[in-house]
Design a protein around this motif. Sequence first.
Motif, PDB file in Angstrom:
ATOM      1  N   TYR A 137      -5.394  10.700   1.829  1.00 42.40           N
ATOM      2  CA  TYR A 137      -6.699  10.044   1.685  1.00 42.40           C
ATOM      3  C   TYR A 137      -7.715  10.665   2.638  1.00 42.40           C
ATOM      4  O   TYR A 137      -8.851  10.968   2.253  1.00 42.40           O
ATOM      5  CB  TYR A 137      -6.552   8.547   1.961  1.00 42.40           C
ATOM      6  CG  TYR A 137      -7.826   7.762   1.775  1.00 42.40           C
ATOM      7  CD1 TYR A 137      -8.156   7.199   0.542  1.00 42.40           C
ATOM      8  CD2 TYR A 137      -8.710   7.567   2.843  1.00 42.40           C
ATOM      9  CE1 TYR A 137      -9.323   6.477   0.373  1.00 42.40           C
ATOM     10  CE2 TYR A 137      -9.882   6.854   2.681  1.00 42.40           C
ATOM     11  CZ  TYR A 137     -10.189   6.300   1.443  1.00 42.40           C
ATOM     12  OH  TYR A 137     -11.348   5.597   1.277  1.00 42.40           O
TER      13      TYR A 137
ATOM     14  N   ALA B  41      -2.576   2.856   2.572  1.00 39.61           N
ATOM     15  CA  ALA B  41      -1.216   2.522   3.011  1.00 39.61           C
ATOM     16  C   ALA B  41      -0.472   1.714   1.948  1.00 39.61           C
ATOM     17  O   ALA B  41      -0.985   0.724   1.425  1.00 39.61           O
ATOM     18  CB  ALA B  41      -1.263   1.752   4.323  1.00 39.61           C
TER      19      ALA B  41
ATOM     20  N   VAL C 207      -1.966   7.918   3.664  1.00 45.94           N
ATOM     21  CA  VAL C 207      -3.170   7.892   4.493  1.00 45.94           C
ATOM     22  C   VAL C 207      -3.651   9.313   4.781  1.00 45.94           C
ATOM     23  O   VAL C 207      -4.859   9.594   4.764  1.00 45.94           O
ATOM     24  CB  VAL C 207      -2.902   7.142   5.810  1.00 45.94           C
ATOM     25  CG1 VAL C 207      -4.107   7.225   6.742  1.00 45.94           C
ATOM     26  CG2 VAL C 207      -2.569   5.673   5.536  1.00 45.94           C
TER      27      VAL C 207
ATOM     28  N   ALA D 237      -9.584   3.421   5.644  1.00 44.63           N
ATOM     29  CA  ALA D 237      -8.693   4.404   5.038  1.00 44.63           C
ATOM     30  C   ALA D 237      -7.263   3.872   4.972  1.00 44.63           C
ATOM     31  O   ALA D 237      -6.567   4.032   3.968  1.00 44.63           O
ATOM     32  CB  ALA D 237      -8.738   5.708   5.836  1.00 44.63           C
ATOM     33  N   TYR D 238      -6.830   3.225   6.046  1.00 43.27           N
ATOM     34  CA  TYR D 238      -5.487   2.629   6.070  1.00 43.27           C
ATOM     35  C   TYR D 238      -5.389   1.485   5.076  1.00 43.27           C
ATOM     36  O   TYR D 238      -4.388   1.342   4.374  1.00 43.27           O
ATOM     37  CB  TYR D 238      -5.169   2.132   7.479  1.00 43.27           C
ATOM     38  CG  TYR D 238      -3.776   1.563   7.629  1.00 43.27           C
ATOM     39  CD1 TYR D 238      -2.684   2.405   7.834  1.00 43.27           C
ATOM     40  CD2 TYR D 238      -3.547   0.192   7.561  1.00 43.27           C
ATOM     41  CE1 TYR D 238      -1.401   1.893   7.965  1.00 43.27           C
ATOM     42  CE2 TYR D 238      -2.272  -0.331   7.698  1.00 43.27           C
ATOM     43  CZ  TYR D 238      -1.210   0.520   7.891  1.00 43.27           C
ATOM     44  OH  TYR D 238       0.061  -0.007   8.011  1.00 43.27           O
TER      45      TYR D 238
ATOM     46  N   ASN E 176       3.660   5.630   4.058  1.00 46.01           N
ATOM     47  CA  ASN E 176       2.359   5.243   4.599  1.00 46.01           C
ATOM     48  C   ASN E 176       1.555   6.438   5.090  1.00 46.01           C
ATOM     49  O   ASN E 176       0.392   6.622   4.731  1.00 46.01           O
ATOM     50  CB  ASN E 176       2.545   4.255   5.754  1.00 46.01           C
ATOM     51  CG  ASN E 176       2.619   2.815   5.294  1.00 46.01           C
ATOM     52  OD1 ASN E 176       2.493   2.525   4.105  1.00 46.01           O
ATOM     53  ND2 ASN E 176       2.841   1.913   6.217  1.00 46.01           N
TER      54      ASN E 176
END
Length: 350
Positions: free
Chosen positions: A141, A82, A138, A77-78, A134
Amino acid sequence: MLEILNTLSKSSEPLQHAVIFLFNGAEENILQASHGFITQHEWAKSIRAFINLEAAGVGGKELVFQTGPENPWLVQAYVVAAKHPFASVVAQEIFQSGIIPADTDFRIYRDFGNVPGMFSEDLFCVSAFLIGDNILAVLKYLATSDKLAKSFEYRHGNVVFFDVLGLFVVAYPARVGTIMNYITAATAFLYLSKKLLQPKTRAIHNLKNFFTAFGLTLASWVCTLVTVLLVAVFVSVIGRSLSWYTHFYVSVFLYGTAAVAKLVLVHTLAKKFFYKNTNEQYLGDTFFDASLMIWSLALAMITRMGLCSAFICMLWVAFPLLAKLMIHKEFICHDVHAGNVCSLSVYDVS
């Protein structure tokens, strides 16, 4: 967190999952607030993942220190979301080792709530805007991810992850990293054994020079470490401990110059007393091989310990070895009459 909350509240984009913003007090008093929330609050059982934010206040980039436990989908996910990635599994393993005398709410959520999460250290002064970008990306998401609803189904192994110059993050399963590490180490050992034992008439001479270089290289590292520690003690004695804390480049100058100077000194003395009339090309190759052996041994041992941080040793072995093999030239001569093939390599000439 307030700005992200404000942005989400004004966004027309629907979120698939609810988001809780938890502002904890009593962190420095044995993390009481987070413990109270995760063990007693009625919302605690509905939490599927968390993002733990910290602020050191010294300037610099936001760094993802920890993820998991396990749950590689959180790293993914990051990686995907990000905008300014800065993450390393090395930081995670150093922090988990207990070397750094600190603790965060991450441990409370992980150990008492059994909730997977991500620990992000915001080096606040410079990067408040960057971490906002960021975390918002994230968070969106995760809040729209199908995996979040069944996060416990995606617990399968650890992940090796690291960013490349802050441009993107490389992430792959730890089991893949283990295979890569062992293949790299085996290739290096094969290269060294083939090189040092050829030709057989010079094998003992090659091994003697190799182990001398091996010992001198280790000695130079030990001397460098001692020098850096002495500088640290001196800085503490004069009452200037952590004076470089808000200025990273000062620490590089303070400790980096001492380290480089000691390395240069040890190798200069070694060249003067042990290798007076040795060909410089041969000398360079010998010390290259010694360093390659050290990092290959470190790679094998750290991988055997199950640490994902072994990827650093893998990179320090793989790329120099690949470069060496690409630029290495062998002169092959064919003895037509005898029907033999012999080779003369540049590292055989002293």
